[in-house]
Design a protein around this motif. Structure first.
Motif, PDB file in Angstrom:
ATOM      1  N   GLN A  64       0.836  -1.200   0.000  1.00  0.00           N
ATOM      2  CA  GLN A  64       0.000   0.000   0.000  1.00  0.00           C
ATOM      3  C   GLN A  64       0.872   1.252   0.000  1.00  0.00           C
ATOM      4  OE1 GLN A  64      -3.671   0.080   0.316  1.00  0.00           O
ATOM      5  NE2 GLN A  64      -3.279   2.188  -0.294  1.00  0.00           N
ATOM      6  N   GLY A  65       0.592   2.185  -0.914  1.00  0.00           N
ATOM      7  CA  GLY A  65       1.359   3.415  -0.993  1.00  0.00           C
ATOM      8  C   GLY A  65       2.599   3.316  -1.858  1.00  0.00           C
ATOM      9  N   ARG A  66       2.990   2.090  -2.216  1.00  0.00           N
ATOM     10  CA  ARG A  66       4.173   1.912  -3.073  1.00  0.00           C
ATOM     11  C   ARG A  66       3.784   1.405  -4.463  1.00  0.00           C
ATOM     12  NH1 ARG A  66       7.802  -1.898  -1.906  1.00  0.00           N
ATOM     13  NH2 ARG A  66       6.393  -3.257  -0.742  1.00  0.00           N
ATOM     14  N   PHE A  67       2.754   0.581  -4.536  1.00  0.00           N
ATOM     15  CA  PHE A  67       2.307  -0.001  -5.805  1.00  0.00           C
ATOM     16  C   PHE A  67       1.012   0.664  -6.237  1.00  0.00           C
ATOM     17  CE2 PHE A  67       4.311  -4.532  -5.460  1.00  0.00           C
ATOM     18  CZ  PHE A  67       5.540  -3.965  -5.156  1.00  0.00           C
ATOM     19  N   SER A  68       0.817   0.712  -7.545  1.00  0.00           N
ATOM     20  CA  SER A  68      -0.411   1.281  -8.093  1.00  0.00           C
ATOM     21  C   SER A  68      -0.876   0.441  -9.284  1.00  0.00           C
ATOM     22  CB  SER A  68      -0.177   2.727  -8.529  1.00  0.00           C
ATOM     23  OG  SER A  68      -1.356   3.272  -9.087  1.00  0.00           O
ATOM     24  N   ILE A  69      -2.115  -0.015  -9.213  1.00  0.00           N
ATOM     25  CA  ILE A  69      -2.689  -0.810 -10.295  1.00  0.00           C
ATOM     26  C   ILE A  69      -3.612   0.065 -11.127  1.00  0.00           C
ATOM     27  CG2 ILE A  69      -4.635  -1.602  -8.865  1.00  0.00           C
ATOM     28  CD1 ILE A  69      -4.515  -4.275 -10.353  1.00  0.00           C
ATOM     29  N   SER A  70      -3.612  -0.134 -12.413  1.00  0.00           N
ATOM     30  CA  SER A  70      -4.498   0.620 -13.291  1.00  0.00           C
ATOM     31  C   SER A  70      -4.949  -0.260 -14.446  1.00  0.00           C
ATOM     32  CB  SER A  70      -3.803   1.880 -13.818  1.00  0.00           C
ATOM     33  OG  SER A  70      -2.676   1.535 -14.595  1.00  0.00           O
ATOM     34  N   ARG A  71      -5.962   0.213 -15.129  1.00  0.00           N
ATOM     35  CA  ARG A  71      -6.474  -0.513 -16.283  1.00  0.00           C
ATOM     36  C   ARG A  71      -6.852   0.471 -17.387  1.00  0.00           C
ATOM     37  NH1 ARG A  71     -11.152  -3.991 -14.236  1.00  0.00           N
ATOM     38  NH2 ARG A  71     -11.407  -4.476 -16.456  1.00  0.00           N
ATOM     39  N   ASN A  72      -6.698   0.044 -18.617  1.00  0.00           N
ATOM     40  CA  ASN A  72      -7.130   0.830 -19.766  1.00  0.00           C
ATOM     41  C   ASN A  72      -7.995  -0.101 -20.601  1.00  0.00           C
ATOM     42  OD1 ASN A  72      -7.348   2.046 -22.349  1.00  0.00           O
ATOM     43  ND2 ASN A  72      -5.563   3.319 -21.881  1.00  0.00           N
ATOM     44  N   ASN A  73      -9.292   0.019 -20.421  1.00  0.00           N
ATOM     45  CA  ASN A  73     -10.206  -0.907 -21.087  1.00  0.00           C
ATOM     46  C   ASN A  73     -10.174  -0.753 -22.604  1.00  0.00           C
ATOM     47  OD1 ASN A  73     -11.085  -2.048 -18.668  1.00  0.00           O
ATOM     48  ND2 ASN A  73     -12.702  -0.521 -18.413  1.00  0.00           N
ATOM     49  N   ALA A  74      -9.969   0.468 -23.069  1.00  0.00           N
ATOM     50  CA  ALA A  74      -9.939   0.699 -24.519  1.00  0.00           C
ATOM     51  C   ALA A  74      -8.736  -0.004 -25.153  1.00  0.00           C
ATOM     52  CB  ALA A  74      -9.905   2.189 -24.812  1.00  0.00           C
ATOM     53  N   LYS A  75      -7.604   0.005 -24.446  1.00  0.00           N
ATOM     54  CA  LYS A  75      -6.397  -0.636 -24.970  1.00  0.00           C
ATOM     55  C   LYS A  75      -6.274  -2.083 -24.516  1.00  0.00           C
ATOM     56  CE  LYS A  75      -3.652   3.572 -25.417  1.00  0.00           C
ATOM     57  NZ  LYS A  75      -2.370   4.256 -25.052  1.00  0.00           N
ATOM     58  N   ARG A  76      -7.208  -2.511 -23.637  1.00  0.00           N
ATOM     59  CA  ARG A  76      -7.184  -3.879 -23.113  1.00  0.00           C
ATOM     60  C   ARG A  76      -5.884  -4.195 -22.388  1.00  0.00           C
ATOM     61  NH1 ARG A  76     -10.089  -7.844 -27.584  1.00  0.00           N
ATOM     62  NH2 ARG A  76     -11.992  -6.604 -27.855  1.00  0.00           N
ATOM     63  N   THR A  77      -5.458  -3.268 -21.576  1.00  0.00           N
ATOM     64  CA  THR A  77      -4.223  -3.462 -20.835  1.00  0.00           C
ATOM     65  C   THR A  77      -4.401  -3.152 -19.363  1.00  0.00           C
ATOM     66  OG1 THR A  77      -3.511  -1.200 -21.288  1.00  0.00           O
ATOM     67  CG2 THR A  77      -2.761  -2.901 -22.822  1.00  0.00           C
ATOM     68  N   THR A  78      -3.527  -3.701 -18.555  1.00  0.00           N
ATOM     69  CA  THR A  78      -3.448  -3.377 -17.140  1.00  0.00           C
ATOM     70  C   THR A  78      -1.983  -3.165 -16.791  1.00  0.00           C
ATOM     71  OG1 THR A  78      -3.866  -4.156 -14.892  1.00  0.00           O
ATOM     72  CG2 THR A  78      -3.409  -5.834 -16.531  1.00  0.00           C
ATOM     73  N   THR A  79      -1.738  -2.288 -15.826  1.00  0.00           N
ATOM     74  CA  THR A  79      -0.378  -1.961 -15.426  1.00  0.00           C
ATOM     75  C   THR A  79      -0.260  -2.004 -13.911  1.00  0.00           C
ATOM     76  OG1 THR A  79      -0.023  -0.540 -17.346  1.00  0.00           O
ATOM     77  CG2 THR A  79       1.382  -0.165 -15.442  1.00  0.00           C
ATOM     78  N   LEU A  80       0.877  -2.508 -13.448  1.00  0.00           N
ATOM     79  CA  LEU A  80       1.209  -2.446 -12.027  1.00  0.00           C
ATOM     80  C   LEU A  80       2.495  -1.639 -11.917  1.00  0.00           C
ATOM     81  CD1 LEU A  80       0.455  -3.446  -9.155  1.00  0.00           C
ATOM     82  CD2 LEU A  80       2.150  -5.264  -9.490  1.00  0.00           C
ATOM     83  N   GLN A  81       2.372  -0.431 -11.401  1.00  0.00           N
ATOM     84  CA  GLN A  81       3.528   0.436 -11.170  1.00  0.00           C
ATOM     85  C   GLN A  81       4.052   0.149  -9.770  1.00  0.00           C
ATOM     86  OE1 GLN A  81       5.116   2.706 -13.247  1.00  0.00           O
ATOM     87  NE2 GLN A  81       6.610   2.841 -11.572  1.00  0.00           N
ATOM     88  N   MET A  82       5.314  -0.217  -9.678  1.00  0.00           N
ATOM     89  CA  MET A  82       5.902  -0.586  -8.392  1.00  0.00           C
ATOM     90  C   MET A  82       7.037   0.375  -8.064  1.00  0.00           C
ATOM     91  SD  MET A  82       5.951  -4.737  -8.822  1.00  0.00           S
ATOM     92  CE  MET A  82       7.198  -4.687 -10.112  1.00  0.00           C
ATOM     93  N   ASN A  83       6.893   1.112  -6.980  1.00  0.00           N
ATOM     94  CA  ASN A  83       7.894   2.077  -6.545  1.00  0.00           C
ATOM     95  C   ASN A  83       8.472   1.674  -5.201  1.00  0.00           C
ATOM     96  OD1 ASN A  83       7.279   3.683  -8.839  1.00  0.00           O
ATOM     97  ND2 ASN A  83       5.616   4.687  -7.718  1.00  0.00           N
ATOM     98  N   THR A  84       9.595   2.259  -4.882  1.00  0.00           N
ATOM     99  CA  THR A  84      10.269   2.010  -3.595  1.00  0.00           C
ATOM    100  C   THR A  84      10.358   0.510  -3.327  1.00  0.00           C
ATOM    101  OG1 THR A  84       9.118   4.024  -2.842  1.00  0.00           O
ATOM    102  CG2 THR A  84      10.459   2.870  -1.238  1.00  0.00           C
ATOM    103  N   LEU A  85      10.866  -0.206  -4.286  1.00  0.00           N
ATOM    104  CA  LEU A  85      10.908  -1.664  -4.187  1.00  0.00           C
ATOM    105  C   LEU A  85      11.864  -2.121  -3.101  1.00  0.00           C
ATOM    106  CD1 LEU A  85      10.688  -2.429  -7.958  1.00  0.00           C
ATOM    107  CD2 LEU A  85       9.189  -3.424  -6.227  1.00  0.00           C
ATOM    108  N   LYS A  86      11.498  -3.238  -2.478  1.00  0.00           N
ATOM    109  CA  LYS A  86      12.270  -3.823  -1.390  1.00  0.00           C
ATOM    110  C   LYS A  86      12.684  -5.247  -1.767  1.00  0.00           C
ATOM    111  CE  LYS A  86       9.382  -1.336   1.954  1.00  0.00           C
ATOM    112  NZ  LYS A  86       8.495  -1.469   3.141  1.00  0.00           N
TER     113      LYS A  86
END
Length: 117
Positions: A64-86
């Motif tokens: 929580q607070g480090r990762f961010s999930i998103s979706r783009n239904n038009a492009k049929r994609t999903t992304t997981l942005q991972m920051n401050t990795l451990k």
């Protein structure tokens, strides 16, 4: 042909960032809840983040607070942005899509994320 293809992953130093993506083909992603899971050696697969059909997101407490999930239904994609990795984020990461209603599901092929100095 149904496919859910992952990209991204790799080796990163602690504190760094990575972006994982999954691209869907052969099914309509907008009708599916999306989840990102991970499995470390010797451990069970766990749900890291998910985004529902209505856009609501949920996260594992440890990301929580480090990762961010998103979706783009038009492009049929999903992304997981991972920051401050451990180092404890090291695992194979999988994307997953589950149909709202029918329960039909698809998995990505998995991608290795290694956090190490």
């Amino acid at each position: 042909q149904v496919q859910f293809v992952e990209s991204g992953g790799g080796l990163v130093q602690p504190g760094g960032s990575l972006r994982l993506s999954c691209a869907a083909s052969g099914f309509t992603l907008r009708y599916y809840a999306i989840g990102w899971f991970r499995q470390a050696p010797g451990k069970e697969r766990e749900l890291v983040a998910r985004i529902l059909v209505n856009g609501r997101t949920e996260y594992l407490d440890s990301v929580q607070g480090r990762f961010s999930i998103s979706r783009n239904n038009a492009k049929r994609t999903t992304t997981l942005q991972m920051n401050t990795l451990k180092p404890e984020d090291t695992a194979i990461y999988y994307c997953n899509a589950v149909a709202h209603g029918s329960g039909q599901y698809y998995w990505g092929q998995g991608t290795q994320v290694t956090v190490s100095s």
